[in-house]
Design a protein around this motif. Structure first.
Motif, PDB file in Angstrom:
ATOM      1  N   GLU A 126      39.640  36.261  33.348  1.00 36.47           N
ATOM      2  CA  GLU A 126      39.065  36.298  32.010  1.00 36.47           C
ATOM      3  C   GLU A 126      37.553  36.168  32.143  1.00 36.47           C
ATOM      4  OE1 GLU A 126      40.592  33.285  29.457  1.00 36.47           O
ATOM      5  OE2 GLU A 126      42.676  33.705  29.938  1.00 36.47           O
ATOM      6  N   ASN A 127      36.826  37.146  31.596  1.00 36.34           N
ATOM      7  CA  ASN A 127      35.354  37.094  31.619  1.00 36.34           C
ATOM      8  C   ASN A 127      34.801  36.787  33.010  1.00 36.34           C
ATOM      9  OD1 ASN A 127      35.193  37.608  28.842  1.00 36.34           O
ATOM     10  ND2 ASN A 127      35.487  35.440  28.377  1.00 36.34           N
ATOM     11  N   ASP A 128      35.345  37.502  34.011  1.00 33.95           N
ATOM     12  CA  ASP A 128      34.898  37.384  35.410  1.00 33.95           C
ATOM     13  C   ASP A 128      35.289  36.080  36.084  1.00 33.95           C
ATOM     14  OD1 ASP A 128      33.764  39.889  35.590  1.00 33.95           O
ATOM     15  OD2 ASP A 128      31.813  39.218  34.867  1.00 33.95           O
ATOM     16  N   ASN A 129      36.114  35.249  35.436  1.00 27.70           N
ATOM     17  CA  ASN A 129      36.600  34.017  36.052  1.00 27.70           C
ATOM     18  C   ASN A 129      38.090  34.126  36.338  1.00 27.70           C
ATOM     19  OD1 ASN A 129      34.147  32.528  35.994  1.00 27.70           O
ATOM     20  ND2 ASN A 129      34.426  32.182  33.816  1.00 27.70           N
ATOM     21  N   LEU A 130      38.527  33.566  37.460  1.00 30.29           N
ATOM     22  CA  LEU A 130      39.937  33.572  37.835  1.00 30.29           C
ATOM     23  C   LEU A 130      40.595  32.270  37.398  1.00 30.29           C
ATOM     24  CD1 LEU A 130      39.800  35.051  41.459  1.00 30.29           C
ATOM     25  CD2 LEU A 130      40.339  36.235  39.337  1.00 30.29           C
ATOM     26  N   TYR A 131      41.844  32.371  36.934  1.00 33.12           N
ATOM     27  CA  TYR A 131      42.588  31.196  36.485  1.00 33.12           C
ATOM     28  C   TYR A 131      44.024  31.261  36.993  1.00 33.12           C
ATOM     29  CZ  TYR A 131      38.798  30.525  33.119  1.00 33.12           C
ATOM     30  OH  TYR A 131      37.570  30.329  32.543  1.00 33.12           O
ATOM     31  N   ILE A 132      44.543  30.102  37.385  1.00 26.19           N
ATOM     32  CA  ILE A 132      45.974  29.935  37.615  1.00 26.19           C
ATOM     33  C   ILE A 132      46.538  29.343  36.328  1.00 26.19           C
ATOM     34  CG2 ILE A 132      47.759  28.723  38.911  1.00 26.19           C
ATOM     35  CD1 ILE A 132      45.819  28.656  41.285  1.00 26.19           C
ATOM     36  N   VAL A 133      47.509  30.023  35.740  1.00 28.65           N
ATOM     37  CA  VAL A 133      48.026  29.607  34.438  1.00 28.65           C
ATOM     38  C   VAL A 133      49.534  29.415  34.504  1.00 28.65           C
ATOM     39  CG1 VAL A 133      48.220  30.186  31.987  1.00 28.65           C
ATOM     40  CG2 VAL A 133      46.188  30.875  33.258  1.00 28.65           C
ATOM     41  N   THR A 134      49.995  28.279  33.986  1.00 30.41           N
ATOM     42  CA  THR A 134      51.414  28.031  33.785  1.00 30.41           C
ATOM     43  C   THR A 134      51.610  27.609  32.334  1.00 30.41           C
ATOM     44  OG1 THR A 134      51.375  25.653  34.288  1.00 30.41           O
ATOM     45  CG2 THR A 134      51.541  27.160  36.166  1.00 30.41           C
ATOM     46  N   LYS A 135      52.826  27.287  31.982  1.00 34.52           N
ATOM     47  CA  LYS A 135      53.096  26.855  30.620  1.00 34.52           C
ATOM     48  C   LYS A 135      52.352  25.578  30.280  1.00 34.52           C
ATOM     49  CE  LYS A 135      56.918  25.772  27.463  1.00 34.52           C
ATOM     50  NZ  LYS A 135      58.389  25.612  27.322  1.00 34.52           N
ATOM     51  N   ASN A 136      52.183  24.690  31.280  1.00 37.50           N
ATOM     52  CA  ASN A 136      51.602  23.375  31.008  1.00 37.50           C
ATOM     53  C   ASN A 136      50.290  23.118  31.727  1.00 37.50           C
ATOM     54  OD1 ASN A 136      53.911  22.523  29.433  1.00 37.50           O
ATOM     55  ND2 ASN A 136      55.017  22.322  31.362  1.00 37.50           N
ATOM     56  N   ASP A 137      49.762  24.108  32.418  1.00 35.57           N
ATOM     57  CA  ASP A 137      48.567  23.833  33.212  1.00 35.57           C
ATOM     58  C   ASP A 137      47.682  25.069  33.262  1.00 35.57           C
ATOM     59  OD1 ASP A 137      46.841  22.383  34.734  1.00 35.57           O
ATOM     60  OD2 ASP A 137      48.035  22.408  36.572  1.00 35.57           O
ATOM     61  N   ARG A 138      46.410  24.851  33.566  1.00 31.80           N
ATOM     62  CA  ARG A 138      45.434  25.928  33.692  1.00 31.80           C
ATOM     63  C   ARG A 138      44.362  25.455  34.660  1.00 31.80           C
ATOM     64  NH1 ARG A 138      43.510  30.290  30.492  1.00 31.80           N
ATOM     65  NH2 ARG A 138      41.267  30.590  30.601  1.00 31.80           N
ATOM     66  N   ILE A 139      44.205  26.157  35.767  1.00 32.28           N
ATOM     67  CA  ILE A 139      43.257  25.774  36.803  1.00 32.28           C
ATOM     68  C   ILE A 139      42.215  26.876  36.943  1.00 32.28           C
ATOM     69  CG2 ILE A 139      42.950  25.184  39.230  1.00 32.28           C
ATOM     70  CD1 ILE A 139      45.896  24.296  39.252  1.00 32.28           C
ATOM     71  N   ALA A 140      40.952  26.529  36.748  1.00 32.95           N
ATOM     72  CA  ALA A 140      39.864  27.495  36.883  1.00 32.95           C
ATOM     73  C   ALA A 140      39.440  27.580  38.348  1.00 32.95           C
ATOM     74  CB  ALA A 140      38.683  27.081  36.011  1.00 32.95           C
ATOM     75  N   LEU A 141      39.432  28.791  38.896  1.00 30.39           N
ATOM     76  CA  LEU A 141      38.953  29.009  40.263  1.00 30.39           C
ATOM     77  C   LEU A 141      37.514  29.512  40.185  1.00 30.39           C
ATOM     78  CD1 LEU A 141      42.107  30.759  41.791  1.00 30.39           C
ATOM     79  CD2 LEU A 141      41.523  28.327  41.797  1.00 30.39           C
ATOM     80  N   ASN A 142      36.605  28.622  39.812  1.00 35.13           N
ATOM     81  CA  ASN A 142      35.218  29.019  39.573  1.00 35.13           C
ATOM     82  C   ASN A 142      34.233  28.428  40.563  1.00 35.13           C
ATOM     83  OD1 ASN A 142      35.372  26.414  38.705  1.00 35.13           O
ATOM     84  ND2 ASN A 142      34.753  26.811  36.598  1.00 35.13           N
ATOM     85  N   MET A 143      34.748  27.713  41.579  1.00 36.57           N
ATOM     86  CA  MET A 143      33.859  27.190  42.623  1.00 36.57           C
ATOM     87  C   MET A 143      34.551  27.335  43.972  1.00 36.57           C
ATOM     88  SD  MET A 143      31.955  23.837  41.027  1.00 36.57           S
ATOM     89  CE  MET A 143      30.950  23.704  42.513  1.00 36.57           C
ATOM     90  N   ILE A 144      34.832  28.595  44.347  1.00 38.36           N
ATOM     91  CA  ILE A 144      35.563  28.877  45.579  1.00 38.36           C
ATOM     92  C   ILE A 144      34.599  28.855  46.761  1.00 38.36           C
ATOM     93  CG2 ILE A 144      37.014  30.548  46.794  1.00 38.36           C
ATOM     94  CD1 ILE A 144      37.832  31.631  44.031  1.00 38.36           C
ATOM     95  N   TYR A 145      34.769  27.875  47.631  1.00 37.91           N
ATOM     96  CA  TYR A 145      33.927  27.771  48.814  1.00 37.91           C
ATOM     97  C   TYR A 145      34.522  28.556  49.988  1.00 37.91           C
ATOM     98  CZ  TYR A 145      31.357  24.029  46.494  1.00 37.91           C
ATOM     99  OH  TYR A 145      30.594  23.303  45.611  1.00 37.91           O
ATOM    100  N   LYS A 146      35.874  28.649  50.001  1.00 39.74           N
ATOM    101  CA  LYS A 146      36.518  29.294  51.142  1.00 39.74           C
ATOM    102  C   LYS A 146      37.932  29.707  50.765  1.00 39.74           C
ATOM    103  CE  LYS A 146      37.575  28.404  56.045  1.00 39.74           C
ATOM    104  NZ  LYS A 146      37.565  27.380  57.116  1.00 39.74           N
ATOM    105  N   SER A 147      38.373  30.861  51.284  1.00 38.22           N
ATOM    106  CA  SER A 147      39.781  31.258  51.148  1.00 38.22           C
ATOM    107  C   SER A 147      40.207  31.918  52.449  1.00 38.22           C
ATOM    108  CB  SER A 147      39.971  32.221  49.970  1.00 38.22           C
ATOM    109  OG  SER A 147      39.322  33.443  50.186  1.00 38.22           O
TER     110      SER A 147
END
Length: 270
Positions: free
Chosen positions: A28-49
């Protein structure tokens, strides 16, 4: 970016017996998110993958995101029974890895100490808009001692600071978390800070949440928490959840609005 069906786990390590969670990875708007029914995690400070193989599960991606370690993989089949049965989608996982690499913070900022202590002159040289905003927020956090000395900020700096604290808290735990934590010390001012940068739809959502709690909250955190404990009924919580959902749709491009506001008021960021 298309949505990817994933399973994931947040923790320092993962094994074949680890209980994983099913979710969706989307952008969404150039940001990645992990989304579930009860949670939402923003992946906006990725140092390493990095890709690695886990015995009994298959190829996964290990992500260092801000202070968290996250493991995830795309799947073809997943039965959520016990620790789960999964058939990994290797090719989709490789595609996700490419998206994560594209969002990774510049190597010059991999050292967290260097990143959080970037001087203002260096911040103005950052070309990536998202990284620029993160570094500027870090600079202002240090300048005002994370809100304890908010008077040290100029008016424009304060507006940006309040907007980022609001967005970060709601992304991490919803409006309830924002109002309950120290970020809620400035609850009565945040509507105006959103208004000033032109985030009209987000401002409406914010006002809906604030009015649900009475429209004016104590600045003192202890007093505010005591009040919230007394008024947070199921009905109120349901409305706040609705506000969360509306906010997560990002009706305003907050990244662009905050960035343009800083550029327009550059002389006040000092």
């Amino acid at each position: 970016m298309k949505e990817y069906k994933i399973i994931y786990y947040v923790g320092e390590s993962i094994g074949s017996e680890t209980i994983v969670t099913k979710g969706v990875l989307h952008e969404e708007n150039d940001n990645l998110y992990i989304v579930t029914k009860n949670d939402r995690i923003a992946l906006n400070m990725i140092y390493k993958s990095e890709l690695f193989k886990l015995n009994g599960l298959g190829t996964m991606i290990k992500i260092i995101n801000d202070t968290k370690t996250i493991f995830l993989t795309a799947y073809r089949i997943f039965f959520n029974i016990g620790t789960g049965f999964v058939i990994i989608n290797y090719f989709e996982t490789k595609k996700i890895k490419k998206h994560l690499d594209a969002k990774q913070i510049d190597k010059s900022f991999q050292d967290s100490n260097a990143f959080w202590n970037t001087d203002l002159a260096s911040i103005w040289k950052i070309s990536d808009k998202n990284q620029f905003l993160i570094a500027m927020n870090s600079y202002l956090c240090r300048k005002c001692n994370y809100g304890e000395d908010i008077g040290k900020l100029t008016e424009a700096e304060k507006i940006f600071y309040l907007n980022i604290q609001f967005e970060s808290e709601v992304n991490n735990g919803g409006f309830s978390q924002f109002f309950f934590n120290s970020s809620g010390d400035f609850a009565n001012e945040t509507s105006n800070s959103l208004h000033i940068i032109g985030a009209e739809q987000t401002e409406k959502i914010y006002n809906k949440a604030l009015l649900t709690l009475g429209g004016n909250l104590p600045k003192d955190q202890s007093d505010r928490q005591e009040l919230l404990d007394s008024i947070l009924t199921e009905a109120v919580d349901e409305i706040l959840n609705e506000c969360d959902t509306e906010f997560y749709k990002y009706p305003d491009n907050l990244e662009d609005l905050n960035f343009q506001f800083i550029i327009k008021n550059r002389e006040q960021f000092n």
